[in-house]
Design a protein around this motif. Sequence first.
Motif, PDB file in Angstrom:
ATOM      1  N   GLU A  12      12.851  96.273  49.472  1.00 46.89           N
ATOM      2  CA  GLU A  12      11.672  95.611  50.020  1.00 46.89           C
ATOM      3  C   GLU A  12      11.937  95.133  51.439  1.00 46.89           C
ATOM      4  O   GLU A  12      13.032  94.673  51.760  1.00 46.89           O
ATOM      5  CB  GLU A  12      11.279  94.409  49.154  1.00 46.89           C
ATOM      6  CG  GLU A  12      10.658  94.782  47.827  1.00 46.89           C
ATOM      7  CD  GLU A  12      10.156  93.539  47.083  1.00 46.89           C
ATOM      8  OE1 GLU A  12      10.725  92.450  47.306  1.00 46.89           O
ATOM      9  OE2 GLU A  12       9.210  93.672  46.300  1.00 46.89           O
ATOM     10  N   ASP A  13      10.916  95.269  52.286  1.00 48.32           N
ATOM     11  CA  ASP A  13      11.023  94.748  53.641  1.00 48.32           C
ATOM     12  C   ASP A  13      11.111  93.233  53.613  1.00 48.32           C
ATOM     13  O   ASP A  13      10.521  92.575  52.742  1.00 48.32           O
ATOM     14  CB  ASP A  13       9.810  95.173  54.466  1.00 48.32           C
ATOM     15  CG  ASP A  13       9.785  96.671  54.722  1.00 48.32           C
ATOM     16  OD1 ASP A  13      10.868  97.289  54.721  1.00 48.32           O
ATOM     17  OD2 ASP A  13       8.675  97.209  54.899  1.00 48.32           O
ATOM     18  N   LYS A  14      11.826  92.681  54.580  1.00 42.52           N
ATOM     19  CA  LYS A  14      11.950  91.237  54.664  1.00 42.52           C
ATOM     20  C   LYS A  14      10.633  90.613  55.109  1.00 42.52           C
ATOM     21  O   LYS A  14       9.915  91.172  55.938  1.00 42.52           O
ATOM     22  CB  LYS A  14      13.060  90.864  55.650  1.00 42.52           C
ATOM     23  CG  LYS A  14      13.354  89.369  55.705  1.00 42.52           C
ATOM     24  CD  LYS A  14      14.540  89.073  56.595  1.00 42.52           C
ATOM     25  CE  LYS A  14      14.822  87.575  56.622  1.00 42.52           C
ATOM     26  NZ  LYS A  14      15.984  87.240  57.480  1.00 42.52           N
ATOM     27  N   ILE A  15      10.323  89.463  54.538  1.00 38.17           N
ATOM     28  CA  ILE A  15       9.106  88.740  54.909  1.00 38.17           C
ATOM     29  C   ILE A  15       9.315  88.110  56.282  1.00 38.17           C
ATOM     30  O   ILE A  15      10.204  87.277  56.472  1.00 38.17           O
ATOM     31  CB  ILE A  15       8.785  87.645  53.872  1.00 38.17           C
ATOM     32  CG1 ILE A  15       8.643  88.241  52.466  1.00 38.17           C
ATOM     33  CG2 ILE A  15       7.526  86.884  54.274  1.00 38.17           C
ATOM     34  CD1 ILE A  15       7.507  89.190  52.300  1.00 38.17           C
ATOM     35  N   LYS A  16       8.474  88.507  57.243  1.00 40.83           N
ATOM     36  CA  LYS A  16       8.613  87.992  58.606  1.00 40.83           C
ATOM     37  C   LYS A  16       7.395  87.209  59.087  1.00 40.83           C
ATOM     38  O   LYS A  16       7.441  86.594  60.145  1.00 40.83           O
ATOM     39  CB  LYS A  16       8.875  89.146  59.568  1.00 40.83           C
ATOM     40  CG  LYS A  16      10.187  89.871  59.311  1.00 40.83           C
ATOM     41  CD  LYS A  16      10.395  90.989  60.321  1.00 40.83           C
ATOM     42  CE  LYS A  16      11.712  91.709  60.076  1.00 40.83           C
ATOM     43  NZ  LYS A  16      11.912  92.822  61.036  1.00 40.83           N
ATOM     44  N   SER A  17       6.300  87.260  58.334  1.00 40.52           N
ATOM     45  CA  SER A  17       5.082  86.571  58.768  1.00 40.52           C
ATOM     46  C   SER A  17       4.306  86.108  57.547  1.00 40.52           C
ATOM     47  O   SER A  17       4.565  86.544  56.416  1.00 40.52           O
ATOM     48  CB  SER A  17       4.210  87.507  59.615  1.00 40.52           C
ATOM     49  OG  SER A  17       3.678  88.555  58.800  1.00 40.52           O
ATOM     50  N   GLU A  19       1.309  86.889  56.876  1.00 33.35           N
ATOM     51  CA  GLU A  19       0.606  88.063  56.360  1.00 33.35           C
ATOM     52  C   GLU A  19       1.525  88.895  55.471  1.00 33.35           C
ATOM     53  O   GLU A  19       1.104  89.395  54.421  1.00 33.35           O
ATOM     54  CB  GLU A  19       0.079  88.910  57.524  1.00 33.35           C
ATOM     55  CG  GLU A  19      -1.068  88.269  58.294  1.00 33.35           C
ATOM     56  CD  GLU A  19      -0.629  87.079  59.166  1.00 33.35           C
ATOM     57  OE1 GLU A  19       0.581  86.996  59.513  1.00 33.35           O
ATOM     58  OE2 GLU A  19      -1.483  86.241  59.478  1.00 33.35           O
ATOM     59  N   ASP A  20       2.787  89.059  55.890  1.00 29.50           N
ATOM     60  CA  ASP A  20       3.757  89.792  55.056  1.00 29.50           C
ATOM     61  C   ASP A  20       3.882  89.139  53.685  1.00 29.50           C
ATOM     62  O   ASP A  20       3.958  89.832  52.664  1.00 29.50           O
ATOM     63  CB  ASP A  20       5.141  89.807  55.721  1.00 29.50           C
ATOM     64  CG  ASP A  20       5.212  90.698  56.937  1.00 29.50           C
ATOM     65  OD1 ASP A  20       4.290  91.509  57.131  1.00 29.50           O
ATOM     66  OD2 ASP A  20       6.189  90.557  57.689  1.00 29.50           O
ATOM     67  N   ILE A  23       0.817  89.885  51.485  1.00 36.24           N
ATOM     68  CA  ILE A  23       0.824  91.280  51.034  1.00 36.24           C
ATOM     69  C   ILE A  23       1.767  91.425  49.846  1.00 36.24           C
ATOM     70  O   ILE A  23       1.437  92.066  48.835  1.00 36.24           O
ATOM     71  CB  ILE A  23       1.243  92.220  52.191  1.00 36.24           C
ATOM     72  CG1 ILE A  23       0.140  92.274  53.245  1.00 36.24           C
ATOM     73  CG2 ILE A  23       1.552  93.628  51.662  1.00 36.24           C
ATOM     74  CD1 ILE A  23       0.561  92.980  54.527  1.00 36.24           C
ATOM     75  N   TRP A  24       2.938  90.827  49.951  1.00 44.24           N
ATOM     76  CA  TRP A  24       3.905  90.864  48.845  1.00 44.24           C
ATOM     77  C   TRP A  24       3.353  90.147  47.621  1.00 44.24           C
ATOM     78  O   TRP A  24       3.473  90.651  46.487  1.00 44.24           O
ATOM     79  CB  TRP A  24       5.226  90.219  49.291  1.00 44.24           C
ATOM     80  CG  TRP A  24       6.196  90.065  48.154  1.00 44.24           C
ATOM     81  CD1 TRP A  24       7.072  91.014  47.691  1.00 44.24           C
ATOM     82  CD2 TRP A  24       6.352  88.913  47.327  1.00 44.24           C
ATOM     83  NE1 TRP A  24       7.766  90.512  46.610  1.00 44.24           N
ATOM     84  CE2 TRP A  24       7.345  89.228  46.373  1.00 44.24           C
ATOM     85  CE3 TRP A  24       5.764  87.659  47.294  1.00 44.24           C
ATOM     86  CZ2 TRP A  24       7.768  88.326  45.398  1.00 44.24           C
ATOM     87  CZ3 TRP A  24       6.153  86.755  46.323  1.00 44.24           C
ATOM     88  CH2 TRP A  24       7.143  87.070  45.388  1.00 44.24           C
ATOM     89  N   LYS A  53      11.384  84.739  48.614  1.00 45.94           N
ATOM     90  CA  LYS A  53      10.433  85.286  49.575  1.00 45.94           C
ATOM     91  C   LYS A  53       9.919  84.197  50.515  1.00 45.94           C
ATOM     92  O   LYS A  53       9.753  84.411  51.712  1.00 45.94           O
ATOM     93  CB  LYS A  53       9.270  85.962  48.842  1.00 45.94           C
ATOM     94  CG  LYS A  53       9.675  87.229  48.122  1.00 45.94           C
ATOM     95  CD  LYS A  53      10.246  88.257  49.105  1.00 45.94           C
ATOM     96  CE  LYS A  53      10.699  89.518  48.434  1.00 45.94           C
ATOM     97  NZ  LYS A  53      11.293  90.483  49.383  1.00 45.94           N
TER      98      LYS A  53
END
Length: 363
Positions: A12-17, A19-20, A23-24, A53
């Motif tokens: 999984e992509d790292k949560i950076k915002s 909005e991220d 979405i997760w 997260k």
Amino acid sequence: MSLLKNLFGKKEDKIKSNEDFWIWFRKNEKDFFNVVKTSGDFEKDFFDKLSPKLAELKDGYFFLTGMINNNTAELVLTADGNIKNIVFVEELVAAAPNIDGWTITALKSPLAIENVNISMGNYEFNRENLNFYYTVHPNLPDEIDLTIVHDDLNQQNANVITNGVYIFLDNYLGELNFATTIDRLNIVGKEQHEKELIPIEKLKDFLIWREKEFIEKYDGIIHSTENDSYNMLEAELENGNPLIAVVNTGLLSWEDKASHPWILNVEIRFSPDGNGLPNKDEYDQLNKLEDEILMLLKDTDGYLNIGRETANGTREIFFACKEFRKPSKIMPQFIKKYAGSFQISYEIYRDKYWQSFNRFMGN
């Protein structure tokens, strides 16, 4: 290669915002809803997944969850009373999309008095055993100084009762109100009270009245520091090192201090010379950093630079602020920007009459 992907899954992509994060969350919300709805394994199937997260986004997020009704779960994101993190919780919730079956709430909401009954150890905290009174200070007329009286408090159980009272107030008043409306809080037993007791269910109305008076009194007050007078103060510490402060002494005599009740204290650690002061390069860089903060926290916007103090490898910069949200947001940017040069930390606290700076006022 495709077989390996199938075996191990996609990372999984790292949560950076914000909005991220949402979405997760939407990808997992049905599983989370089922956990809450069926009272499943909250720790394993909800908390242990959500916490990392949120931590990827920022430290200092806490949360609560439960069912509002048969069809709707609630996720309450909270700063646990930490002033510096309130704005980030509010913004994260503001960015939340509409998700069927979920209500997303920023900070713990106030509860009706009949719904607040806290049990801690062998003690209860409710309207039956809690009262309050307030103290008026003639020289500090806008300060809200409360004493909460719990019937069972004694010397042996003071810590437990104090913690229970704080939890009660956090739930009864709501997280934001509890964190921002009380200046002094004392907790005593029924044998120690000094004034006539007021039922705890009247506390909300009392605080609303006092806050309304306060806002009306100071609404629209701004101050320009352009023509203020600054003094340089010097002292010698016990270790023989000098302490040098540059202080807006004119501002410290201002009659409307309470209009800017929040103090921002920025602490910057540097590698000092032998006397604890910065070298030439560090001095210039410290001044540059301070100028950058001043560009964002302007006096006409409600952020007054009281001054700075330098000693023992540390510079502290002081602001009095009308509110706490913008300082909370900008300071992490400076911590990140100057991470290679300085160790920066900051505190934000309520001090309506700037008593923290009495030491600069002399006799």
